[in-house]
Design a protein around this motif. Structure first.
Motif, PDB file in Angstrom:
ATOM      1  N   GLN A  45      43.397  48.639  24.837  1.00 35.83           N
ATOM      2  CA  GLN A  45      43.436  47.800  23.851  1.00 35.83           C
ATOM      3  C   GLN A  45      42.107  47.296  23.096  1.00 35.83           C
ATOM      4  O   GLN A  45      41.189  46.401  24.372  1.00 35.83           O
ATOM      5  CB  GLN A  45      44.147  46.665  24.039  1.00 35.83           C
ATOM      6  CG  GLN A  45      45.557  46.364  24.754  1.00 35.83           C
ATOM      7  CD  GLN A  45      47.201  47.140  24.039  1.00 35.83           C
ATOM      8  OE1 GLN A  45      46.970  46.553  22.466  1.00 35.83           O
ATOM      9  NE2 GLN A  45      47.601  48.330  24.445  1.00 35.83           N
ATOM     10  N   ALA A  46      42.464  47.552  21.579  1.00 35.73           N
ATOM     11  CA  ALA A  46      41.227  46.360  21.597  1.00 35.73           C
ATOM     12  C   ALA A  46      41.602  45.047  20.813  1.00 35.73           C
ATOM     13  O   ALA A  46      42.131  45.024  19.877  1.00 35.73           O
ATOM     14  CB  ALA A  46      40.432  47.286  20.122  1.00 35.73           C
ATOM     15  N   GLU A  47      40.901  44.477  21.479  1.00 38.54           N
ATOM     16  CA  GLU A  47      40.476  42.741  21.743  1.00 38.54           C
ATOM     17  C   GLU A  47      39.934  42.291  20.885  1.00 38.54           C
ATOM     18  O   GLU A  47      40.357  40.958  20.501  1.00 38.54           O
ATOM     19  CB  GLU A  47      40.473  42.542  23.324  1.00 38.54           C
ATOM     20  CG  GLU A  47      42.007  42.498  23.538  1.00 38.54           C
ATOM     21  CD  GLU A  47      41.851  41.753  25.025  1.00 38.54           C
ATOM     22  OE1 GLU A  47      42.563  41.488  25.838  1.00 38.54           O
ATOM     23  OE2 GLU A  47      40.268  41.326  25.428  1.00 38.54           O
ATOM     24  N   THR A  48      39.179  42.763  19.774  1.00 39.57           N
ATOM     25  CA  THR A  48      38.060  42.194  18.605  1.00 39.57           C
ATOM     26  C   THR A  48      38.303  43.711  17.377  1.00 39.57           C
ATOM     27  O   THR A  48      38.167  44.382  17.956  1.00 39.57           O
ATOM     28  CB  THR A  48      36.923  42.003  20.009  1.00 39.57           C
ATOM     29  OG1 THR A  48      36.307  43.168  19.693  1.00 39.57           O
ATOM     30  CG2 THR A  48      36.871  41.086  20.331  1.00 39.57           C
ATOM     31  N   ALA A 108      41.447  46.940  28.009  1.00 37.58           N
ATOM     32  CA  ALA A 108      41.005  46.450  26.931  1.00 37.58           C
ATOM     33  C   ALA A 108      40.163  46.208  26.559  1.00 37.58           C
ATOM     34  O   ALA A 108      38.960  45.823  27.652  1.00 37.58           O
ATOM     35  CB  ALA A 108      41.807  44.773  27.227  1.00 37.58           C
ATOM     36  N   VAL A 109      39.551  46.400  25.651  1.00 38.10           N
ATOM     37  CA  VAL A 109      37.525  46.118  25.432  1.00 38.10           C
ATOM     38  C   VAL A 109      37.813  45.377  24.607  1.00 38.10           C
ATOM     39  O   VAL A 109      38.536  45.178  23.677  1.00 38.10           O
ATOM     40  CB  VAL A 109      37.391  47.592  24.627  1.00 38.10           C
ATOM     41  CG1 VAL A 109      35.815  47.575  23.855  1.00 38.10           C
ATOM     42  CG2 VAL A 109      37.739  48.457  26.124  1.00 38.10           C
ATOM     43  N   ALA A 110      36.624  44.721  24.270  1.00 37.08           N
ATOM     44  CA  ALA A 110      36.179  43.587  22.903  1.00 37.08           C
ATOM     45  C   ALA A 110      34.576  43.774  23.187  1.00 37.08           C
ATOM     46  O   ALA A 110      33.862  43.365  24.125  1.00 37.08           O
ATOM     47  CB  ALA A 110      36.308  41.639  24.001  1.00 37.08           C
ATOM     48  N   VAL A 111      34.036  43.260  21.868  1.00 36.31           N
ATOM     49  CA  VAL A 111      33.004  43.616  22.345  1.00 36.31           C
ATOM     50  C   VAL A 111      32.460  42.694  20.613  1.00 36.31           C
ATOM     51  O   VAL A 111      33.245  41.942  20.423  1.00 36.31           O
ATOM     52  CB  VAL A 111      32.676  44.665  21.111  1.00 36.31           C
ATOM     53  CG1 VAL A 111      31.331  44.988  20.085  1.00 36.31           C
ATOM     54  CG2 VAL A 111      33.054  45.913  21.473  1.00 36.31           C
ATOM     55  N   SER A 112      30.824  41.344  21.208  1.00 39.50           N
ATOM     56  CA  SER A 112      30.746  40.381  20.304  1.00 39.50           C
ATOM     57  C   SER A 112      29.172  40.715  20.203  1.00 39.50           C
ATOM     58  O   SER A 112      28.380  40.666  21.475  1.00 39.50           O
ATOM     59  CB  SER A 112      31.194  39.152  21.374  1.00 39.50           C
ATOM     60  OG  SER A 112      30.116  38.306  20.828  1.00 39.50           O
ATOM     61  N   GLY A 113      28.715  41.313  19.527  1.00 36.49           N
ATOM     62  CA  GLY A 113      27.310  41.762  18.624  1.00 36.49           C
ATOM     63  C   GLY A 113      27.327  43.069  19.649  1.00 36.49           C
ATOM     64  O   GLY A 113      27.397  43.716  19.162  1.00 36.49           O
ATOM     65  N   ASP A 114      26.105  42.495  20.704  1.00 37.53           N
ATOM     66  CA  ASP A 114      25.673  43.944  21.072  1.00 37.53           C
ATOM     67  C   ASP A 114      26.867  43.842  23.315  1.00 37.53           C
ATOM     68  O   ASP A 114      26.236  44.991  23.322  1.00 37.53           O
ATOM     69  CB  ASP A 114      24.267  44.159  21.414  1.00 37.53           C
ATOM     70  CG  ASP A 114      24.329  45.597  22.294  1.00 37.53           C
ATOM     71  OD1 ASP A 114      24.200  46.211  22.152  1.00 37.53           O
ATOM     72  OD2 ASP A 114      22.717  45.171  23.311  1.00 37.53           O
ATOM     73  N   GLN A 115      27.179  42.877  23.218  1.00 37.31           N
ATOM     74  CA  GLN A 115      27.868  42.310  24.300  1.00 37.31           C
ATOM     75  C   GLN A 115      29.313  44.007  24.092  1.00 37.31           C
ATOM     76  O   GLN A 115      30.114  43.669  23.914  1.00 37.31           O
ATOM     77  CB  GLN A 115      27.885  41.333  24.639  1.00 37.31           C
ATOM     78  CG  GLN A 115      26.077  40.876  25.118  1.00 37.31           C
ATOM     79  CD  GLN A 115      25.951  41.368  25.619  1.00 37.31           C
ATOM     80  OE1 GLN A 115      26.126  42.029  27.254  1.00 37.31           O
ATOM     81  NE2 GLN A 115      24.297  42.289  25.345  1.00 37.31           N
TER      82      GLN A 115
END
Length: 438
Positions: A45-48, A108-115
């Protein structure tokens, strides 16, 4: 209930569909496998926003890692009856039982900037329960492949009870150019051939790189001076130091001790080749053998108490074991042909080797007393096995026949039933499989 499966004398115990009270799903491996365990990996799941492609890439790499072991079979998405609504949604177990999925991997995968944050859960479909607690891995977007390997390692370990090996690297000799003018340089890559980096240039011939137990350093033999010398290279900054040897001495075939503080190797002086050990901190040398024969290719046992090596003291190239402090050696190879390049399994139960017999080369394994010898491969030229971190798989060099023959890397599991080419850019030889990355 457990079903006993056998093939050519090799066995895999595979958990059959059971009720929840009968215990969790478990794949217990001895040597081989007839029927891979079917598993399903619905798209993570793409959470962002913007994480969709990374989620798809991680899903595919997790499935690829597991399927490539030969122990698991991925059920294609076209067979799915339903898809999870979200990472935390209840699992529709009847839908997955209907397509015979025994294990289900959710993520699930979440991305925040480079994190980057990757979540993972594993389910026993027939028992209708989650296997262990959910895990979460954090890193950078650039390191997404490592996150996928970590998920696959966790799934592999929970199902088999063994350690994984996907989040690991291999150092090897990258080769280019014609056979009579081959350029060689050290390279490092992920276990599956991705993220290739060069550690040396092609100005000097390099041979036999060997990872340290922590994976932070590499030993290798260099002909930069015209004579073989052993170098210690720091992987992080590519800095190096050379083991001191006297003028006219040739040092080669090095390996680290299990604590990484010492190096064992062959030293040729005055026409004689023996095994030596050097303390890296003090520089003190200890001679371990003293014989007119050629002693080379030493490898420590996992507990550091013994050494396996090759020697022609019996008149042909054979394998011997002795104390790590030297002394009397016991021959362990007695089959037809010549044996070389022995390396002790990280589990301590097996020794891998190269065997040459009747014009063919083989990669094989035997017990540490020489019993139960088993040849896993056969070709024009196979040599130089190296163990995966969990002792389940071997990687080695295979060279094709002919004047223009090239070498590449292959892997095979210890049953000999899962032989695969490793996707290396160009030609490659002398692999050394490092530990799981921290």
């Amino acid at each position: 209930m457990l079903k006993l499966m056998k093939a050519l004398g090799l066995a895999l115990f595979l958990a059959a569909p059971v009720a929840a009270q009968d215990g969790p799903l478990r794949l217990t491996i001895t040597d081989g496998v007839i029927e891979p365990l079917p598993f399903a990996v619905p798209g993570f799941q793409a959470e962002t926003a913007g994480a969709e492609q990374l989620a798809a890439d991680i899903t595919r790499l997790v499935a690829q890692d597991l399927a490539n072991t030969g122990l698991f079979r991925e059920i294609p998405a076209s067979a799915f009856i339903s898809q999870p609504a979200s990472f935390g949604a209840p699992v529709a177990y009847p839908d997955w039982r209907a397509i015979n999925a025994q294990a289900l991997i959710g993520g699930a995968v979440a991305v925040s900037g480079d994190q980057l944050v990757v979540k993972f859960r594993l389910y026993d479909v027939f028992a209708g329960t989650e296997l262990g607690e959910g895990l979460q891995f954090a890193g950078t977007v650039q390191g997404w492949r490592r996150m996928a390997h970590k998920v696959a390692d966790a799934a592999y370990s929970r199902i088999t009870g063994e350690g994984g090996y996907f989040d690991s690297r291999v150092v090897f000799v990258s080769e280019a150019g014609p056979k009579d003018a081959r350029q060689k340089r050290l390279a490092i890559m992920d276990y599956d051939g991705a993220n290739l980096q060069f550690l040396t240039d092609s100005s000097a011939i390099v041979l036999a790189p060997r990872f340290s137990p922590r994976g932070d350093r590499v030993l290798y033999t260099s002909y930069e001076s015209g004579f073989p010398r052993i170098n210690v290279l720091d992987v992080a900054n590519v800095g190096r130091q050379q083991l001191p040897t006297a003028e006219g001495e040739m040092a080669f075939s090095p390996r680290f001790s299990r604590d990484g503080n010492q190096v064992i190797y062959s030293l040729a002086n005055g026409g004689n080749t023996d095994l030596y050990r050097t303390d890296l901190a003090s520089g003190a040398h200890t001679r371990l053998t003293s014989a007119p024969s050629i002693e080379t290719a030493p490898s420590f046992s996992p507990d550091g108490s013994r050494i396996v090596f090759e020697s022609d003291r019996s008149g042909t190239q054979q394998l011997y074991i002795m104390s790590a402090n030297g002394g009397d050696a016991q021959r362990i190879s007695f089959g037809e042909g010549r044996y070389g390049t022995p390396v002790w399994s990280p589990r301590g139960d097996l020794i891998a080797f190269t065997k040459q017999n009747a014009g063919r080369f083989h990669i094989g394994v035997m017990r540490t007393d020489g019993s139960e010898e088993r040849l896993l491969t056969a070709s024009f030229l196979d040599e130089g096995p190296t163990w995966s971190p969990n002792g389940r798989v071997l990687m080695f060099m295979r060279e094709t026949q002919g004047a223009g023959g090239t070498s590449t890397l292959y892997s095979v599991d210890i049953s000999g039933r899962n032989l695969k080419a490793v996707p290396v850019q160009g030609a490659g030889s002398d692999p050394s499989w490092g530990p799981l990355q921290p």
